[in-house]
Structure formats: structure tokens, C-alpha cells
Design a protein around this motif. Structure first.
Motif, PDB file in Angstrom:
ATOM      1  N   PRO A 187       1.009  -1.339  -0.069  1.00 33.12           N
ATOM      2  CA  PRO A 187      -0.015   0.125   0.075  1.00 33.12           C
ATOM      3  C   PRO A 187       0.876   1.272   0.055  1.00 33.12           C
ATOM      4  O   PRO A 187       2.098   1.283   0.612  1.00 33.12           O
ATOM      5  CB  PRO A 187      -0.838   0.017   1.450  1.00 33.12           C
ATOM      6  N   VAL A 188       0.286   2.293  -0.385  1.00 36.36           N
ATOM      7  CA  VAL A 188       0.983   3.457  -0.352  1.00 36.36           C
ATOM      8  C   VAL A 188       0.339   4.578   0.367  1.00 36.36           C
ATOM      9  O   VAL A 188      -0.982   4.430   0.596  1.00 36.36           O
ATOM     10  CB  VAL A 188       1.114   4.069  -2.093  1.00 36.36           C
ATOM     11  N   PRO A 189       1.005   5.598   1.025  1.00 36.49           N
ATOM     12  CA  PRO A 189       0.400   6.482   1.697  1.00 36.49           C
ATOM     13  C   PRO A 189      -0.399   7.415   0.944  1.00 36.49           C
ATOM     14  O   PRO A 189      -0.648   7.641  -0.125  1.00 36.49           O
ATOM     15  CB  PRO A 189       1.384   7.394   2.366  1.00 36.49           C
ATOM     16  N   ALA A 190      -1.471   8.062   1.746  1.00 36.64           N
ATOM     17  CA  ALA A 190      -2.605   8.982   1.242  1.00 36.64           C
ATOM     18  C   ALA A 190      -1.867  10.135   0.671  1.00 36.64           C
ATOM     19  O   ALA A 190      -0.616  10.604   1.386  1.00 36.64           O
ATOM     20  CB  ALA A 190      -3.607   9.255   2.466  1.00 36.64           C
ATOM     21  N   SER A 191      -2.266  10.810  -0.167  1.00 38.82           N
ATOM     22  CA  SER A 191      -1.748  12.075  -0.896  1.00 38.82           C
ATOM     23  C   SER A 191      -2.756  13.215  -0.791  1.00 38.82           C
ATOM     24  O   SER A 191      -4.065  13.267  -1.130  1.00 38.82           O
ATOM     25  CB  SER A 191      -1.470  11.811  -2.507  1.00 38.82           C
ATOM     26  N   ALA A 192      -2.244  14.217  -0.156  1.00 41.25           N
ATOM     27  CA  ALA A 192      -3.140  15.290   0.341  1.00 41.25           C
ATOM     28  C   ALA A 192      -3.289  16.397  -1.134  1.00 41.25           C
ATOM     29  O   ALA A 192      -4.329  17.161  -1.104  1.00 41.25           O
ATOM     30  CB  ALA A 192      -2.257  16.440   1.288  1.00 41.25           C
ATOM     31  N   ASN A 193      -2.652  15.904  -2.130  1.00 31.79           N
ATOM     32  CA  ASN A 193      -3.040  16.779  -3.456  1.00 31.79           C
ATOM     33  C   ASN A 193      -4.188  16.080  -4.239  1.00 31.79           C
ATOM     34  O   ASN A 193      -4.468  16.866  -5.293  1.00 31.79           O
ATOM     35  CB  ASN A 193      -1.657  16.696  -4.293  1.00 31.79           C
ATOM     36  N   VAL A 194      -4.625  15.025  -4.078  1.00 30.97           N
ATOM     37  CA  VAL A 194      -5.667  14.370  -4.842  1.00 30.97           C
ATOM     38  C   VAL A 194      -7.009  15.112  -4.516  1.00 30.97           C
ATOM     39  O   VAL A 194      -7.339  15.177  -3.157  1.00 30.97           O
ATOM     40  CB  VAL A 194      -5.729  13.058  -4.643  1.00 30.97           C
ATOM     41  N   THR A 195      -7.822  15.542  -5.178  1.00 30.43           N
ATOM     42  CA  THR A 195      -9.059  16.188  -4.725  1.00 30.43           C
ATOM     43  C   THR A 195     -10.176  15.381  -5.667  1.00 30.43           C
ATOM     44  O   THR A 195      -9.889  14.799  -6.711  1.00 30.43           O
ATOM     45  CB  THR A 195      -9.110  17.681  -5.228  1.00 30.43           C
ATOM     46  N   ILE A 196     -11.288  15.530  -5.312  1.00 33.11           N
ATOM     47  CA  ILE A 196     -12.489  14.847  -5.665  1.00 33.11           C
ATOM     48  C   ILE A 196     -13.606  15.807  -6.011  1.00 33.11           C
ATOM     49  O   ILE A 196     -13.699  17.003  -5.561  1.00 33.11           O
ATOM     50  CB  ILE A 196     -13.164  13.638  -4.859  1.00 33.11           C
ATOM     51  N   VAL A 197     -14.519  15.243  -6.848  1.00 37.31           N
ATOM     52  CA  VAL A 197     -15.861  16.123  -7.250  1.00 37.31           C
ATOM     53  C   VAL A 197     -17.202  15.179  -6.692  1.00 37.31           C
ATOM     54  O   VAL A 197     -17.187  14.122  -6.895  1.00 37.31           O
ATOM     55  CB  VAL A 197     -16.030  16.248  -8.678  1.00 37.31           C
TER      56      VAL A 197
END
Length: 246
Positions: A187-197
Motif C-alpha cells: 500500500p502507498v500513503p495517502a496524498s493530500a494533493n488529490v481532490t474529488i468532485v
């Protein structure tokens, strides 16, 4: 037997594989968040005492088109789409972590957020559970909140944050279940740069017109390789007739 038949057969085999990939892409042209598969092959010259006039077709890297699809508004509160780069993290039945762009989620009978095929959607601290009687909302950064509708005044409860990751396209491979995973399956860590709609879904990135053109081109290549095999057979038959007269 004319050795042409062997080179033609390798071409025939790999054209069939390309047709299978093209057919799969076309079948998923309307699948939410689907990423088109790309097959590529390479030619290897046949080395012998003669001139290098023949080449075999061999397998090469099977890749994926990671371009984004079109985001369509649905208005459904559990429909989510990712802007630009990034992935939703989900948990497979065997406990491993996988990634998807399909944000068509649902709640099970216990209020656990899941994909439509029953895999748990992961948050930063594991699966996300939402009270069934609450109205859920998703912020652009993946924060999940629920508003209880059975009490007055209304009370907003922060549930957690969706695990949004961006492991990089080069680090992802498609699994047998169609989900993506890292090459080492870690698994990879969460990224704060990803955004959703919220209230929207991303469509497939398959270009139907391009795939139809590929299908026609592959059909013609298949016919060409078939004719080469037929010519090799005719040459062998005529050579046998000539030798029988001598």
C-alpha cells in the motif's frame, strides 16, 4: 515446409491478442472510470546463416492509457470522481489494497461505504461507516461528514477522510479483477494533493472511434497473415509436384 509459415503464425497469434484487447476496450467504453489497455509488441530478427530477412513477433509490455475520462454530473450523494491524477483506495476480499477511479459507491446494511461489487472503500483509518439515517457529504479533499436527520437541531458529525492516493502511473499495474495495484503490491500513503468532485462520475477514457479504426486495421492485418500462410502452403504443394516429376 516453407519457414514463412512460422513468421506468419507469430504475427497471426499477436494480432488475435490485439483484437481481444480492442474488443475489451470497446466493451468497457461506458464503464465508469475504466482505463483503456494498450498492447505493444516488438519484432525480433531471425538470425541464421542466410540474410536477416525474417522476424518473429514477440510479447512486449502490456500498458494502460492513464488519461482522464470525462466527468459527468449525476447529483447522487455517493457518486464521486477524482480530478486529474489520483485514485480511490479499496480493500479486496483477501485484505490487500487496490485502487480504482470508479467512484460509484454504496452503503451496505451496516452503513459501510463500499464499491458496487462489495469491496470496502478505505479512509485514512480503515473502512468508513456512515450512520444509515444520516445525510452524507464529501468535501473536495475527501473529508466525509454526516448530518443526522432524525434530531433537532441538526448535528454534523465528521466521519473521517477518504484515502486518496497518487502512487504514480509507472508504479501501477492492472490486476486480474480489473483494479490497479502497486508493482510490489504494497500500500502507498495517502496524498493530500488529490481532490474529488462530489455528485459526479468519471467516464471511461476509451476513444470509441479510435478503437473501431484499430479493429478494422487489425482485421486487415489478420487477413494478410492468413494469405501468407496460404501462399506458403501453395508454394509447398507446387514444389512437391515439381519434385515428383523429376
Amino acid at each position: 515446409m516453407d519457414r514463412l509459415i512460422y513468421t506468419a503464425m507469430t504475427g497471426l497469434k499477436h494480432i488475435m491478442e490485439q483484437q481481444s484487447t480492442t474488443a475489451n476496450n470497446l466493451a468497457n467504453a461506458t464503464t465508469t472510470g475504466f482505463r483503456a489497455q494498450i498492447d505493444s509488441f516488438r519484432a525480433v530478427p531471425v538470425l541464421s546463416d542466410g540474410l536477416p530477412t525474417r522476424a518473429f513477433v514477440v510479447d512486449a509490455t502490456v500498458g494502460t492509457n492513464f488519461n482522464s475520462g470525462v466527468i459527468n454530473t449525476t447529483g447522487r450523494e455517493l457518486d464521486l470522481a477524482i480530478r486529474d491524477q489520483g485514485w480511490f483506495a479499496v480493500q479486496r476480499p483477501d485484505g490487500t489494497e487496490a485502487y480504482t477511479r470508479n467512484g460509484n459507491f454504496k452503503l451496505n446494511e451496516n452503513g459501510v461505504l463500499q464499491t458496487q461489487d462489495g469491496m470496502m472503500v478505505l479512509g485514512d483509518n480503515g473502512p468508513i461507516t456512515i450512520p444509515l439515517e444520516a445525510k452524507v457529504a464529501f468535501a473536495n479533499d475527501g473529508m466525509v461528514s454526516a448530518v443526522a436527520t432524525n434530531v433537532v437541531p441538526l448535528f454534523t458529525n465528521m466521519i473521517g477522510r477518504l484515502k486518496l492516493v497518487n502512487p504514480g502511473d509507472d508504479n501501477l499495474v492492472r490486476g486480474p479483477d480489473g483494479l490497479f495495484e502497486t508493482r510490489n503490491r504494497e500500500p502507498v500513503p495517502a496524498s493530500a494533493n488529490v481532490t474529488i468532485v462530489s455528485g459526479a462520475l468519471e467516464g471511461s477514457n476509451v476513444n470509441v472511434v479510435e478503437e473501431m479504426v484499430n479493429m478494422i486495421s487489425q482485421a486487415r492485418q489478420f487477413d494478410l497473415q492468413t494469405k501468407l500462410i496460404q501462399n506458403a502452403e501453395n508454394n509447398a504443394t507446387k514444389a512437391g509436384q515439381i519434385f515428383s516429376l523429376s
